[in-house]
Scaffold this active site. Structure first.
Site, PDB file in Angstrom:
ATOM      1  N   TRP A 161      49.301  23.492  97.694  1.00 40.01           N
ATOM      2  CA  TRP A 161      50.508  23.478  98.525  1.00 40.01           C
ATOM      3  C   TRP A 161      50.819  22.043  98.897  1.00 40.01           C
ATOM      4  CZ3 TRP A 161      51.289  21.608 103.505  1.00 40.01           C
ATOM      5  CH2 TRP A 161      52.594  21.791 103.987  1.00 40.01           C
ATOM      6  N   HIS A 170      56.282  31.950 104.579  1.00 33.83           N
ATOM      7  CA  HIS A 170      57.006  30.909 103.855  1.00 33.83           C
ATOM      8  C   HIS A 170      58.392  31.317 103.382  1.00 33.83           C
ATOM      9  CE1 HIS A 170      53.452  28.051 102.770  1.00 33.83           C
ATOM     10  NE2 HIS A 170      53.547  28.306 104.057  1.00 33.83           N
ATOM     11  N   GLU A 226      51.724  27.339  95.485  1.00 34.11           N
ATOM     12  CA  GLU A 226      52.244  28.043  96.661  1.00 34.11           C
ATOM     13  C   GLU A 226      53.648  27.576  97.014  1.00 34.11           C
ATOM     14  OE1 GLU A 226      51.028  28.804 101.367  1.00 34.11           O
ATOM     15  OE2 GLU A 226      49.775  27.552 100.075  1.00 34.11           O
ATOM     16  N   ASP A 265      45.638  32.931 106.530  1.00 37.47           N
ATOM     17  CA  ASP A 265      46.097  31.574 106.850  1.00 37.47           C
ATOM     18  C   ASP A 265      46.776  31.590 108.207  1.00 37.47           C
ATOM     19  OD1 ASP A 265      46.937  28.990 106.928  1.00 37.47           O
ATOM     20  OD2 ASP A 265      48.354  29.132 105.271  1.00 37.47           O
ATOM     21  N   ASP A 280      52.717  33.245 100.596  1.00 37.96           N
ATOM     22  CA  ASP A 280      52.355  33.138 102.008  1.00 37.96           C
ATOM     23  C   ASP A 280      53.382  33.928 102.820  1.00 37.96           C
ATOM     24  OD1 ASP A 280      52.447  32.014 104.785  1.00 37.96           O
ATOM     25  OD2 ASP A 280      50.852  30.725 104.032  1.00 37.96           O
ATOM     26  N   LYS A 308      57.332  27.633  99.269  1.00 39.93           N
ATOM     27  CA  LYS A 308      57.723  27.635 100.677  1.00 39.93           C
ATOM     28  C   LYS A 308      59.225  27.417 100.784  1.00 39.93           C
ATOM     29  CE  LYS A 308      56.290  25.926 105.198  1.00 39.93           C
ATOM     30  NZ  LYS A 308      55.278  25.155 105.943  1.00 39.93           N
ATOM     31  N   HIS A 351      48.387  34.623 101.152  1.00 37.66           N
ATOM     32  CA  HIS A 351      48.051  34.063 102.444  1.00 37.66           C
ATOM     33  C   HIS A 351      48.657  35.008 103.478  1.00 37.66           C
ATOM     34  CE1 HIS A 351      47.069  29.571 101.437  1.00 37.66           C
ATOM     35  NE2 HIS A 351      46.199  30.429 100.951  1.00 37.66           N
ATOM     36  N   ASP A 382      52.305  30.842 111.769  1.00 41.12           N
ATOM     37  CA  ASP A 382      50.906  31.153 111.465  1.00 41.12           C
ATOM     38  C   ASP A 382      50.144  31.717 112.661  1.00 41.12           C
ATOM     39  OD1 ASP A 382      50.617  30.463 108.652  1.00 41.12           O
ATOM     40  OD2 ASP A 382      51.065  28.425 109.259  1.00 41.12           O
ATOM     41  N   ASP A 411      57.556  29.774 110.314  1.00 47.28           N
ATOM     42  CA  ASP A 411      56.216  29.738 109.724  1.00 47.28           C
ATOM     43  C   ASP A 411      55.211  29.256 110.767  1.00 47.28           C
ATOM     44  OD1 ASP A 411      54.121  29.730 107.885  1.00 47.28           O
ATOM     45  OD2 ASP A 411      54.531  27.673 107.290  1.00 47.28           O
TER      46      ASP A 411
END
Length: 419
Positions: free
Chosen positions: A186, A263, A227, A327, A260, A229, A287, A297, A295
């Site tokens: 990433w 993302h 990855e 993640d 993810d 995004k 993820h 997390d 984003d």
């Protein structure tokens, strides 16, 4: 509940699921053998051990100042040991390059397997697999917001060499542990405002990846993943590695694709992407995280999307092609508790999916009996899956229910509080 009560409740639940054609023993065995790759960076707020002066950049942001963060590799491993003692099932650990365990400073393009040997020894002692990530953020050569797509040849080559070196570390993990290491790439590359030229950075990124990944490595030991995004802090208007870019790259270069959950657009979900991407990409890495408006997390919860992700994997028989990873990073709560909550929620969602009467649901759908499909899908939510989860925890000798919190509080008082 006592052990006898947990076992009795499981036997009752087993008989209920049998009426729907579901074998709970088989579901438990599949859950037991399906690893979850747990990210190390929850334990120290994504700071790593490369340099004590390291400042987060590239859109990486951790909020909160809860006491007790790990400040050394040994502390981080001890914290993960504690968390893992409260989490059932098979586990892997996902490392970033900044979690190097070396007695001297090593620049990122010079990292070698030997700098991660202590992680491998620990993994062997604890029957863990290891995954890896090159770290293309929080570095002076990433201050422009560009790395593998940077127009400066020297800077771009530095990051190409870092990815190359990281692949050798990942291969080392796979060889030493006898378990394929996924290495996910990433990058934070993007721009805060609208660019004039979107094509050139993407062309440079494509060429940089081709150079970085040109050496063939046995897939039994190492697999590359890329990855995508949508945007990031400081890259709100343009992200070089978009979904379309990396999906196309993975499909044409035979790499894995990492999806993810944070993302994409706030109303866009990766559960819907899994089946579509599986037609064109052989291996998927997930993820699993919880975005709140962006984003952000947050710690994984037992929410609709987490359950939908696991259902898509199970319903489409993709467990052997999907690597489930986590993640998130939250410094506002106890970091060990965050690992336990998030991982157990991901496992609960997977178990619930494994206990779904998939054959009956598909039969109803294929016969256009959408009434039965909807009714049965809704009924599944209230089936006694929680009794199966409790029994799974009992079998794995980890606390049942909320009993694990006492262990976390005791560890906090005796270990975390001394840091």
């Amino acid at each position: 509940m006592t052990n006898d009560q947990i076992t009795t409740a499981y036997q009752q639940a087993k008989s209920v699921f049998e009426k729907y054609g579901v074998d709970t023993d088989k579901a438990i065995e599949m859950l037991k053998t399906t690893p979850v790759s747990i990210h190390c960076w929850q334990g120290d707020d994504v700071k790593g051990f490369e340099s004590p002066e390291l400042e987060l950049s590239g859109g990486i942001q951790t909020t909160g100042n809860y006491p007790g963060a790990a400040t050394t590799p040994d502390q981080l491993r001890a914290d993960m040991d504690k968390a893992f003692s409260l989490i059932p099932g098979k586990k892997r650990v996902n490392l970033h390059a900044i979690y190097i365990d070396s007695d001297k400073h090593v620049e990122r393009d010079q990292i070698k397997p030997e700098h991660f040997s202590r992680w491998v020894e620990w993994a062997k002692q604890n029957d863990l697999g290891l995954d890896f990530n090159p770290t293309l953020f929080s570095h002076p050569k990433a201050d422009d917001g560009l790395t593998l797509s940077h127009p400066n040849d020297e800077i771009r080559q530095f990051w190409i060499d870092h990815v190359k070196a990281s692949r050798k570390v990942s291969e080392y993990f796979g060889r030493e542990l006898g378990s394929t290491s996924f290495m996910n790439i990433w990058i934070p590359d993007g721009m805060k405002d609208q660019p004039v030229d979107r094509l050139s950075p993407r062309k440079r990124l494509m060429e940089s990846l081709d150079k970085a990944l040109e050496e063939k490595i046995d897939g039994a030991y190492h697999k590359d993943a890329v990855e995508c995004k949508l945007f990031g802090i400081g890259a709100e208007a343009f992200t070089v590695g978009s979904n379309e870019f990396y999906l196309s790259y993975a499909a044409t270069r035979n790499t894995a694709l990492c999806l993810d959950a944070g993302h994409f657009h706030p109303t866009e979900v990766i559960s819907d992407k899994i089946s579509a991407c599986s037609l064109y990409v052989n291996d998927l890495q997930l993820h699993v995280t919880r975005p709140v408006r962006w984003d952000s997390d947050h710690v994984v919860s037992f929410d609709d999307e987490t359950q939908a992700i696991m259902r898509e994997i199970v319903r489409n028989d993709l467990l052997d092609r999907v690597s489930i990873g986590l993640d998130f990073f939250d410094a506002s709560i106890n970091r060990i508790a965050a690992w336990v909550i998030g991982t157990r929620n991901a496992q609960k969602a997977l178990l619930k999916a494994l206990l779904e009467p998939t054959a009956e649901l598909k039969a109803a759908e294929e016969s256009f009996d959408y009434t039965t499909r909807l009714g049965l899908m809704e009924e599944c939510h209230s089936l006694p899956w929680a009794a199966v989860w409790d029994y799974f925890c009992l079998q794995n000798e980890v606390p049942v229910g909320f009993d694990w919190m006492k262990d976390v509080k005791d560890y906090e008082a005796t270990i975390n509080a001394t840091r």
